[in-house]
Write an enzyme that holds these catalytic residues in place. Sequence first.
Site, mmCIF file in Angstrom:
data_model
loop_
_atom_site.group_PDB
_atom_site.id
_atom_site.type_symbol
_atom_site.label_atom_id
_atom_site.label_comp_id
_atom_site.label_asym_id
_atom_site.label_seq_id
_atom_site.Cartn_x
_atom_site.Cartn_y
_atom_site.Cartn_z
ATOM 1 N N ARG A 196 32.183 41.725 48.083
ATOM 2 C CA ARG A 196 31.277 40.577 48.180
ATOM 3 C C ARG A 196 31.085 40.078 49.608
ATOM 4 O O ARG A 196 30.290 39.179 49.859
ATOM 5 C CB ARG A 196 31.772 39.445 47.274
ATOM 6 C CG ARG A 196 31.803 39.835 45.796
ATOM 7 C CD ARG A 196 32.044 38.657 44.894
ATOM 8 N NE ARG A 196 30.941 37.702 44.925
ATOM 9 C CZ ARG A 196 30.925 36.564 44.222
ATOM 10 N NH1 ARG A 196 31.947 36.252 43.437
ATOM 11 N NH2 ARG A 196 29.884 35.755 44.304
ATOM 12 N N GLU B 290 45.260 33.097 47.301
ATOM 13 C CA GLU B 290 45.852 31.879 47.838
ATOM 14 C C GLU B 290 47.155 32.225 48.553
ATOM 15 O O GLU B 290 47.475 33.396 48.747
ATOM 16 C CB GLU B 290 46.056 30.875 46.705
ATOM 17 C CG GLU B 290 44.760 30.507 45.997
ATOM 18 C CD GLU B 290 44.952 29.536 44.839
ATOM 19 O OE1 GLU B 290 45.946 28.787 44.830
ATOM 20 O OE2 GLU B 290 44.098 29.534 43.929
ATOM 21 N N LYS C 217 45.856 30.890 54.683
ATOM 22 C CA LYS C 217 45.312 31.974 53.864
ATOM 23 C C LYS C 217 44.911 33.174 54.712
ATOM 24 O O LYS C 217 44.198 34.059 54.250
ATOM 25 C CB LYS C 217 44.105 31.475 53.064
ATOM 26 C CG LYS C 217 44.437 30.411 52.022
ATOM 27 C CD LYS C 217 43.199 30.014 51.238
ATOM 28 C CE LYS C 217 43.512 28.917 50.227
ATOM 29 N NZ LYS C 217 42.314 28.517 49.452
ATOM 30 N N HIS D 72 32.199 49.767 50.103
ATOM 31 C CA HIS D 72 32.488 48.431 50.617
ATOM 32 C C HIS D 72 33.705 48.406 51.552
ATOM 33 O O HIS D 72 34.329 47.359 51.726
ATOM 34 C CB HIS D 72 32.698 47.420 49.486
ATOM 35 C CG HIS D 72 31.579 47.370 48.502
ATOM 36 N ND1 HIS D 72 30.282 47.073 48.853
ATOM 37 C CD2 HIS D 72 31.556 47.611 47.153
ATOM 38 C CE1 HIS D 72 29.513 47.118 47.780
ATOM 39 N NE2 HIS D 72 30.251 47.453 46.745
ATOM 40 N N ARG E 158 45.589 7.911 50.348
ATOM 41 C CA ARG E 158 44.242 8.502 50.394
ATOM 42 C C ARG E 158 43.459 8.148 49.129
ATOM 43 O O ARG E 158 43.970 8.264 48.023
ATOM 44 C CB ARG E 158 44.323 10.019 50.553
ATOM 45 C CG ARG E 158 44.853 10.444 51.904
ATOM 46 C CD ARG E 158 44.869 11.951 52.072
ATOM 47 N NE ARG E 158 45.230 12.291 53.434
ATOM 48 C CZ ARG E 158 44.379 12.426 54.441
ATOM 49 N NH1 ARG E 158 43.075 12.258 54.220
ATOM 50 N NH2 ARG E 158 44.782 12.716 55.655
#
Length: 287
Positions: free
Chosen positions: A133, A3, A59, A114, A168
């Site tokens: 991944r 994050e 990000k 990877h 909202r």
Amino acid sequence: MPELPEVETIARGLHKRVAGDVIESVWLGSKPQTMKSPPAEIARTLEHTRIAQVRRMGKHIVFELERNGVARVLPTAKGRKRPPALGSKSQWIVHLGMTGRMVVCAPDEGVVKHTHAIVKLASGHELRFIDPRRFGRLSVASDGDFEAGGVEPLEVDKERFVTLFRGRNTPVKSALLNQKLLRGVGNIYADEALFRAGIRPRRRVATIPRAQLEKLYVSVQQVLKEAIALGGSSISDYVDADGEEGFFQLQHRVYGREGESCLVCKTPVKRVVIVGRSSHYCPKCQR
């Protein structure tokens, strides 16, 4: 998924290590999932540029590239695009996804499994993008105008923050994760900010009075700044540009503490799922 604090930590570390260096060559792996821009365009945009700055946008890690003072590349074969001209600016954008890492290595270090990109620098170092991944993405913006959307939570003022959220009819946790509103806030820091503000994650934003939204604004700022100071949270695969873990996970008050006693009132921390994401809260401290 890394994050804002984790990406900020990585971007700052990369800036210290590679800003001012020149990209000599680029090797890209064969996995198309990691390439948001065509591989040939990525290589063409990066090679023979100087890294002017590395910064975070939401990000994303953004490498600001320029060709000023960098030798012109020989013309490419007929029918292929030439690299940008001298004096032009461009950007290399890296999104780490869930397990992506961006590290600075010596060229003699073994290439781990990877590894999807190796960028050779004039200094002799290498920048390597590693992602088991393959949810991370590499892209370029030749015109240098990449925009991540939303507003930066560490730059937005209180009035703008309240205006973005007020009225909202969605759970406040969902609103905090909406990257079109705030960019960079994710699951961990939304939970931690809501705990400090005393707001339950399922509560509809429209029911939250202005004073409490202002408190949430302060909490978001505090949590993000504290996490950056501690190098982010190492929950799974996250490490910084030097391969070091962060320490903010030691300061988590609710995230990942389901069933454990609240650090304030001793009530067991609960977990609920909101739009497919786990949310942790104290049923007594948060209303």
